[in-house]
Design a protein around this motif. Structure first.
Motif, PDB file in Angstrom:
ATOM      1  N   LEU A 310       0.833  -1.203   0.000  1.00 44.42           N
ATOM      2  CA  LEU A 310       0.000   0.000   0.000  1.00 44.42           C
ATOM      3  C   LEU A 310       0.869   1.254   0.000  1.00 44.42           C
ATOM      4  O   LEU A 310       0.558   2.238  -0.687  1.00 44.42           O
ATOM      5  N   LEU A 311       1.956   1.238   0.768  1.00 46.88           N
ATOM      6  CA  LEU A 311       2.882   2.366   0.773  1.00 46.88           C
ATOM      7  C   LEU A 311       3.484   2.588  -0.614  1.00 46.88           C
ATOM      8  O   LEU A 311       3.583   3.721  -1.084  1.00 46.88           O
ATOM      9  N   PHE A 312       3.875   1.497  -1.258  1.00 50.18           N
ATOM     10  CA  PHE A 312       4.464   1.635  -2.589  1.00 50.18           C
ATOM     11  C   PHE A 312       3.434   2.164  -3.586  1.00 50.18           C
ATOM     12  O   PHE A 312       3.749   3.040  -4.413  1.00 50.18           O
ATOM     13  N   ALA A 313       2.214   1.649  -3.517  1.00 46.37           N
ATOM     14  CA  ALA A 313       1.162   2.118  -4.428  1.00 46.37           C
ATOM     15  C   ALA A 313       0.888   3.599  -4.217  1.00 46.37           C
ATOM     16  O   ALA A 313       0.683   4.358  -5.176  1.00 46.37           O
ATOM     17  N   ASP A 314       0.907   4.040  -2.943  1.00 50.14           N
ATOM     18  CA  ASP A 314       0.670   5.453  -2.672  1.00 50.14           C
ATOM     19  C   ASP A 314       1.873   6.295  -3.078  1.00 50.14           C
ATOM     20  O   ASP A 314       1.723   7.443  -3.501  1.00 50.14           O
ATOM     21  N   TRP A 315       3.081   5.727  -2.944  1.00 49.62           N
ATOM     22  CA  TRP A 315       4.261   6.436  -3.442  1.00 49.62           C
ATOM     23  C   TRP A 315       4.134   6.676  -4.946  1.00 49.62           C
ATOM     24  O   TRP A 315       4.390   7.776  -5.422  1.00 49.62           O
ATOM     25  N   TRP A 316       3.736   5.676  -5.685  1.00 53.47           N
ATOM     26  CA  TRP A 316       3.579   5.820  -7.136  1.00 53.47           C
ATOM     27  C   TRP A 316       2.515   6.861  -7.459  1.00 53.47           C
ATOM     28  O   TRP A 316       2.682   7.684  -8.357  1.00 53.47           O
ATOM     29  N   ARG A 317       1.413   6.838  -6.681  1.00 56.66           N
ATOM     30  CA  ARG A 317       0.325   7.793  -6.908  1.00 56.66           C
ATOM     31  C   ARG A 317       0.791   9.217  -6.661  1.00 56.66           C
ATOM     32  O   ARG A 317       0.558  10.120  -7.476  1.00 56.66           O
ATOM     33  N   THR A 318       1.470   9.453  -5.545  1.00 59.24           N
ATOM     34  CA  THR A 318       1.894  10.813  -5.206  1.00 59.24           C
ATOM     35  C   THR A 318       3.055  11.275  -6.085  1.00 59.24           C
ATOM     36  O   THR A 318       3.159  12.459  -6.398  1.00 59.24           O
ATOM     37  N   TRP A 319       3.930  10.354  -6.483  1.00 56.43           N
ATOM     38  CA  TRP A 319       5.067  10.726  -7.337  1.00 56.43           C
ATOM     39  C   TRP A 319       4.585  11.273  -8.672  1.00 56.43           C
ATOM     40  O   TRP A 319       5.205  12.161  -9.250  1.00 56.43           O
ATOM     41  N   ARG A 320       3.455  10.761  -9.157  1.00 54.63           N
ATOM     42  CA  ARG A 320       2.953  11.153 -10.463  1.00 54.63           C
ATOM     43  C   ARG A 320       1.985  12.331 -10.399  1.00 54.63           C
ATOM     44  O   ARG A 320       1.496  12.790 -11.428  1.00 54.63           O
ATOM     45  N   MET A 321       1.709  12.823  -9.187  1.00 55.27           N
ATOM     46  CA  MET A 321       0.798  13.961  -9.061  1.00 55.27           C
ATOM     47  C   MET A 321       1.410  15.230  -9.644  1.00 55.27           C
ATOM     48  O   MET A 321       2.623  15.464  -9.488  1.00 55.27           O
ATOM     49  N   PRO A 322       0.622  16.082 -10.264  1.00 60.37           N
ATOM     50  CA  PRO A 322       1.117  17.397 -10.678  1.00 60.37           C
ATOM     51  C   PRO A 322       1.567  18.205  -9.471  1.00 60.37           C
ATOM     52  O   PRO A 322       1.009  18.072  -8.379  1.00 60.37           O
ATOM     53  N   ARG A 323       2.575  19.021  -9.654  1.00 61.93           N
ATOM     54  CA  ARG A 323       3.109  19.797  -8.530  1.00 61.93           C
ATOM     55  C   ARG A 323       2.055  20.698  -7.893  1.00 61.93           C
ATOM     56  O   ARG A 323       2.099  20.966  -6.696  1.00 61.93           O
ATOM     57  N   GLN A 324       1.096  21.171  -8.688  1.00 62.35           N
ATOM     58  CA  GLN A 324       0.088  22.090  -8.175  1.00 62.35           C
ATOM     59  C   GLN A 324      -1.206  21.376  -7.784  1.00 62.35           C
ATOM     60  O   GLN A 324      -2.236  22.021  -7.609  1.00 62.35           O
ATOM     61  N   ALA A 325      -1.165  20.054  -7.638  1.00 63.80           N
ATOM     62  CA  ALA A 325      -2.364  19.309  -7.264  1.00 63.80           C
ATOM     63  C   ALA A 325      -2.842  19.768  -5.886  1.00 63.80           C
ATOM     64  O   ALA A 325      -2.032  20.010  -4.989  1.00 63.80           O
ATOM     65  N   PRO A 326      -4.162  19.916  -5.674  1.00 65.34           N
ATOM     66  CA  PRO A 326      -4.675  20.366  -4.378  1.00 65.34           C
ATOM     67  C   PRO A 326      -4.421  19.335  -3.286  1.00 65.34           C
ATOM     68  O   PRO A 326      -4.287  18.141  -3.578  1.00 65.34           O
ATOM     69  N   PRO A 327      -4.317  19.775  -2.032  1.00 67.30           N
ATOM     70  CA  PRO A 327      -4.112  18.843  -0.925  1.00 67.30           C
ATOM     71  C   PRO A 327      -5.244  17.816  -0.863  1.00 67.30           C
ATOM     72  O   PRO A 327      -6.403  18.158  -1.085  1.00 67.30           O
ATOM     73  N   GLU A 328      -4.881  16.580  -0.550  1.00 65.76           N
ATOM     74  CA  GLU A 328      -5.914  15.559  -0.450  1.00 65.76           C
ATOM     75  C   GLU A 328      -6.575  15.610   0.929  1.00 65.76           C
ATOM     76  O   GLU A 328      -6.103  16.273   1.853  1.00 65.76           O
ATOM     77  N   THR A 329      -7.670  14.903   1.056  1.00 65.88           N
ATOM     78  CA  THR A 329      -8.352  14.730   2.346  1.00 65.88           C
ATOM     79  C   THR A 329      -8.470  13.238   2.616  1.00 65.88           C
ATOM     80  O   THR A 329      -8.187  12.404   1.755  1.00 65.88           O
ATOM     81  N   ALA A 330      -8.871  12.904   3.833  1.00 61.32           N
ATOM     82  CA  ALA A 330      -9.026  11.497   4.189  1.00 61.32           C
ATOM     83  C   ALA A 330     -10.005  10.795   3.261  1.00 61.32           C
ATOM     84  O   ALA A 330      -9.829   9.630   2.902  1.00 61.32           O
ATOM     85  N   GLU A 331     -11.044  11.502   2.846  1.00 59.86           N
ATOM     86  CA  GLU A 331     -12.047  10.895   1.984  1.00 59.86           C
ATOM     87  C   GLU A 331     -11.551  10.714   0.551  1.00 59.86           C
ATOM     88  O   GLU A 331     -12.058   9.865  -0.185  1.00 59.86           O
ATOM     89  N   SER A 332     -10.563  11.486   0.141  1.00 57.89           N
ATOM     90  CA  SER A 332     -10.091  11.383  -1.240  1.00 57.89           C
ATOM     91  C   SER A 332      -9.145  10.211  -1.433  1.00 57.89           C
ATOM     92  O   SER A 332      -8.871   9.808  -2.566  1.00 57.89           O
TER      93      SER A 332
END
Length: 429
Positions: A310-332
């Protein structure tokens, strides 16, 4: 789908004592995951070499992991962000470091977890070698995590923890701890050649990188807001105190049964211990210990295969996010999507198949010591980043920022692990 998995961020948890006890689960997952492959083998070896002299390291390791686990859980519930989302705010260096680390760590740990699970199976059923049983354990863990949901994995882990408590702690009570020597061991000392073992004990009581997975399991449980913080703290404490007791039990067994034996020279140390128990107490004492040891070790296979993937999957998700992506929330954050994502499954395969190349070295005890040292290198990074994130006014609401005690514990953890890690690396070169 379980009711607690359907809970939203706005749900109000039942804070009665009975309801809190029923919610306990993620903390047991996190603590039992780490205590499986690294701690008990390394602790048994430490007890055999140094008796009770490193008992203090077990105590400190438990206290530090209590503080780190609470900090990770508070970050997730207080900020509404995952651990990787927090590291992303620090810059690409943080997520880049973690990406490299998790790949290297997974290769070593995959072999460590599988071989530690295989040792007791080989002792009970020598029809397969340690390497052969390790392959079986890896494949069974892969199947359970690939197809299982969080609720099922938590139930399996709870059963295994129950087996652990009855058998491992029962064995320690049976052999009888020397309470006077145990008390002396609470005073910090560093016997010659013990630094790596201290790192393994303090760096692995309830996990290293697995501590960071705790927040993902709180989200999977349905805890999505600061209202769940009291339940999280109880859950975290139960998990790490329980595993601290397990580690102490293994130190007792090593000190009382194996003192003076050099277990790192052979993969038959576990079998020797079982045979010693059988000779001293009868054959009935052999099998329960081996069953308990398997339960201890296999929890790390299930927990790491799920939590670190799960950590690796989230690392991949966040690594590919645009730099200006809005902050996430628990529900997102979508836990189920993470468990069915391609990166999650790729890391599951990485944990299982490439490390099988290391399984036939014939020295599984050495692998656990290497894991302890490697895992300790992660602890300064985790404690240092948490120290910043939990005090950042732009990231954490004021009411959930760290107070003096949490900051003190995180700072001590940072200083200690940085110091011993530098000392160990200097010794290698």
């Amino acid at each position: 789908m379980a009711a607690n998995e359907r809970t939203g961020a706005d749900a109000v948890p039942d804070t009665s004592w009975k309801a809190r006890v029923k919610q306990i689960g993620p903390g047991v997952m996190a603590a039992a995951t780490g205590v499986g492959a690294g701690d008990l083998v390394a602790t048994m070896v430490a007890g055999a070499r140094y008796g009770y002299a490193l008992f203090w390291a077990v105590i400190l390791g438990t206290v530090f992991k209590l503080a780190l686990g609470e900090a990770v859980g508070r970050w997730h519930l207080g900020s509404g962000r995952t651990m990787l989302s927090g590291w992303r705010t620090l810059g690409r260096w943080a997520t880049g470091y973690f990406g490299v680390y998790i790949v290297v760590w997974g290769f070593i740990y995959g072999a460590t977890a599988m071989s530690a699970s295989a040792l007791p199976l080989n002792a009970m059923f020598p029809v397969l070698s340690v390497g052969g049983w390790a392959v079986v354990c890896g494949l069974v863990g892969l199947g359970l995590v690939w197809f299982g949901r969080y609720a099922l994995l938590e139930k399996i882990m709870t059963v295994l923890v129950g087996v652990m408590f009855v058998t491992v702690v029962g064995t320690a009570i049976m052999v009888g701890p020397n309470l006077l020597e145990l008390g002396k061991g609470a005073v910090p000392t560093l016997p010659e050649g013990s630094v790596a073992y201290v790192l393994g004990l303090m760096g692995g009581v309830g996990g290293t990188i697995t501590v960071a997975a705790y927040g993902y399991w709180t989200f999977a449980k349905g805890w999505r807001s600061p209202r769940w913080l009291p339940i999280m703290r109880l859950d975290n404490a139960v998990g790490y105190i329980t595993t601290g007791i397990f580690v102490i039990a293994m130190l007792v067994v090593g000190a009382e049964i194996l003192l003076g034996q050099d277990l790192t020279e052979s993969d038959k140390g576990l079998l020797s211990l079982a045979d010693t128990l059988a000779a001293d107490y009868g054959q009935w004492a052999r099998i329960p210990f081996l069953v308990g040891f398997f339960a201890v070790a296999f929890t790390s296979v299930i927990g790491v295969w799920n939590g670190v993937s799960l950590l690796f999957a989230d690392w991949w998700r966040t690594w590919r996010m645009p730099r200006q992506a809005p902050p996430e929330t628990a529900e997102s954050y979508d836990h189920k999507a993470g468990m069915h994502s391609v990166p999650y499954r790729i890391y599951l395969l990485w944990l299982t198949f490439p490390p099988m190349l290391l399984l036939f070295l014939g020295k599984p005890f050495q692998l656990t010591i290497v894991y302890g040292v490697l895992g300790a290198l992660f602890m300064p990074f985790l404690s240092g980043t948490l120290l910043y994130l939990l005090n950042a006014k732009s990231l954490m609401p004021a009411e959930h920022r760290s107070r003096w005690l949490s900051n003190l514990m995180l700072a001590l953890c940072l200083g200690l692990f940085a110091g011993v890690a530098v000392n160990e690396l200097a010794g290698l070169f």
